[in-house]
Design a protein around this motif. Structure first.
Motif, short mmCIF file in Angstrom:
data_model
loop_
_atom_site.label_atom_id
_atom_site.label_comp_id
_atom_site.label_asym_id
_atom_site.label_seq_id
_atom_site.Cartn_x
_atom_site.Cartn_y
_atom_site.Cartn_z
N SER A 108 0.81 -1.21 0.00
CA SER A 108 0.00 0.00 0.00
C SER A 108 0.85 1.27 0.00
O SER A 108 0.35 2.34 -0.32
N SER A 109 2.12 1.16 0.35
CA SER A 109 2.99 2.33 0.31
C SER A 109 3.29 2.78 -1.11
O SER A 109 3.83 3.86 -1.32
N ALA A 110 2.91 1.98 -2.10
CA ALA A 110 3.15 2.35 -3.50
C ALA A 110 2.42 3.64 -3.85
O ALA A 110 2.85 4.37 -4.73
N CYS A 111 1.31 3.97 -3.16
CA CYS A 111 0.59 5.20 -3.47
C CYS A 111 1.33 6.43 -2.97
O CYS A 111 1.10 7.53 -3.46
N ASP A 112 2.22 6.30 -2.00
CA ASP A 112 2.95 7.43 -1.45
C ASP A 112 4.29 7.66 -2.14
O ASP A 112 4.97 8.62 -1.86
N GLN A 113 4.66 6.76 -3.01
CA GLN A 113 5.95 6.86 -3.67
C GLN A 113 5.75 6.93 -5.18
O GLN A 113 4.80 6.38 -5.71
N SER A 114 6.64 7.60 -5.87
CA SER A 114 6.51 7.69 -7.32
C SER A 114 6.87 6.38 -7.99
O SER A 114 6.48 6.12 -9.10
N LEU A 123 8.26 2.01 -6.93
CA LEU A 123 8.64 1.04 -5.91
C LEU A 123 10.15 1.05 -5.76
O LEU A 123 10.88 1.21 -6.73
N ASP A 124 10.63 0.81 -4.55
CA ASP A 124 12.07 0.70 -4.41
C ASP A 124 12.51 -0.68 -4.90
O ASP A 124 11.70 -1.58 -5.12
N THR A 125 13.79 -0.84 -5.10
CA THR A 125 14.34 -2.05 -5.70
C THR A 125 14.02 -3.29 -4.87
O THR A 125 13.63 -4.32 -5.42
N GLU A 126 14.15 -3.19 -3.58
CA GLU A 126 13.90 -4.36 -2.73
C GLU A 126 12.44 -4.82 -2.81
O GLU A 126 12.17 -6.01 -2.94
N LEU A 130 8.32 -8.54 -4.98
CA LEU A 130 7.10 -8.70 -5.76
C LEU A 130 7.31 -9.68 -6.92
O LEU A 130 6.50 -10.57 -7.15
N ARG A 131 8.41 -9.53 -7.62
CA ARG A 131 8.70 -10.43 -8.74
C ARG A 131 8.92 -11.86 -8.27
O ARG A 131 8.43 -12.80 -8.88
N ILE A 132 9.66 -12.04 -7.19
CA ILE A 132 9.89 -13.39 -6.66
C ILE A 132 8.57 -14.04 -6.28
O ILE A 132 8.34 -15.22 -6.53
N SER A 133 7.68 -13.27 -5.70
CA SER A 133 6.40 -13.80 -5.25
C SER A 133 5.43 -14.09 -6.40
O SER A 133 4.71 -15.08 -6.36
N LEU A 134 5.43 -13.24 -7.43
CA LEU A 134 4.40 -13.34 -8.45
C LEU A 134 4.83 -14.00 -9.77
O LEU A 134 3.97 -14.48 -10.51
N CYS A 135 6.11 -14.02 -10.08
CA CYS A 135 6.54 -14.61 -11.35
C CYS A 135 6.11 -16.07 -11.52
O CYS A 135 5.64 -16.44 -12.60
N GLN A 159 -2.90 0.93 -6.58
CA GLN A 159 -2.27 0.47 -7.82
C GLN A 159 -0.77 0.37 -7.56
O GLN A 159 -0.14 1.33 -7.13
N ILE A 160 -0.20 -0.80 -7.81
CA ILE A 160 1.21 -1.04 -7.51
C ILE A 160 2.08 -0.79 -8.72
O ILE A 160 3.03 -0.02 -8.68
N CYS A 161 1.77 -1.46 -9.82
CA CYS A 161 2.56 -1.31 -11.04
C CYS A 161 1.78 -1.95 -12.19
O CYS A 161 0.71 -2.51 -11.98
N THR A 162 2.34 -1.89 -13.38
CA THR A 162 1.73 -2.60 -14.50
C THR A 162 2.30 -4.02 -14.56
O THR A 162 3.40 -4.27 -14.05
N CYS A 163 1.57 -4.90 -15.17
CA CYS A 163 2.07 -6.26 -15.36
C CYS A 163 3.30 -6.24 -16.27
O CYS A 163 4.19 -7.07 -16.13
#
Length: 119
Positions: A24-30, A32-35, A40-45, A85-89
């Motif tokens: 949810s912190s994605a809305c406060d940042q322009s 996502l940070d690298t970590e 996210l990629r490790i979890s969703l790929c 909204q976190i990112c695009t696919c």
């Protein structure tokens, strides 16, 4: 050091406070940070790689606490709890065009019946 971002994160109260997730912190940042992006990629790929249909992909994402929504020609990934909204696919490495091609519904094949030729 004082950070206005820290203040925004700690002032959340009521129902919104109960629905906070790491994403949810994605809305406060322009961005996502690298970590967070790596996590996210490790979890969703594996979910994106193993899915064989749209419904399977959506169900697997929902089980992890995410959902997708199409907007402005892109498929966006959202946090299922805070609806941020976190990112695009595509940012995850799965462009919507590739997903549409992979999950497209094929038209059922119809047997072509040859009519007898009359002389």
């Amino acid at each position: 050091m004082y950070s206005h971002d820290f203040e925004r994160e700690t002032v959340t109260t009521g129902d919104a406070a109960m629905a906070q997730t790491a994403w949810s912190s994605a809305c406060d940042q322009s961005r996502l940070d690298t970590e967070m992006m790596i996590q996210l990629r490790i979890s969703l790929c594996p979910i994106f790689d193993d899915a064989t249909s749209w419904s399977e992909l959506r169900s697997a994402l929902q089980a992890k606490g995410f959902y997708m929504k199409r907007a402005k020609g892109h498929m966006h990934l959202y946090d299922g709890h805070s609806h941020v909204q976190i990112c695009t696919c595509s940012f995850l490495g799965y462009p919507v065009e590739e997903l549409e091609q992979r999950f497209k519904k094929t038209a059922p094949t119809r047997a072509v019946r040859k009519l007898p030729v009359r002389n």
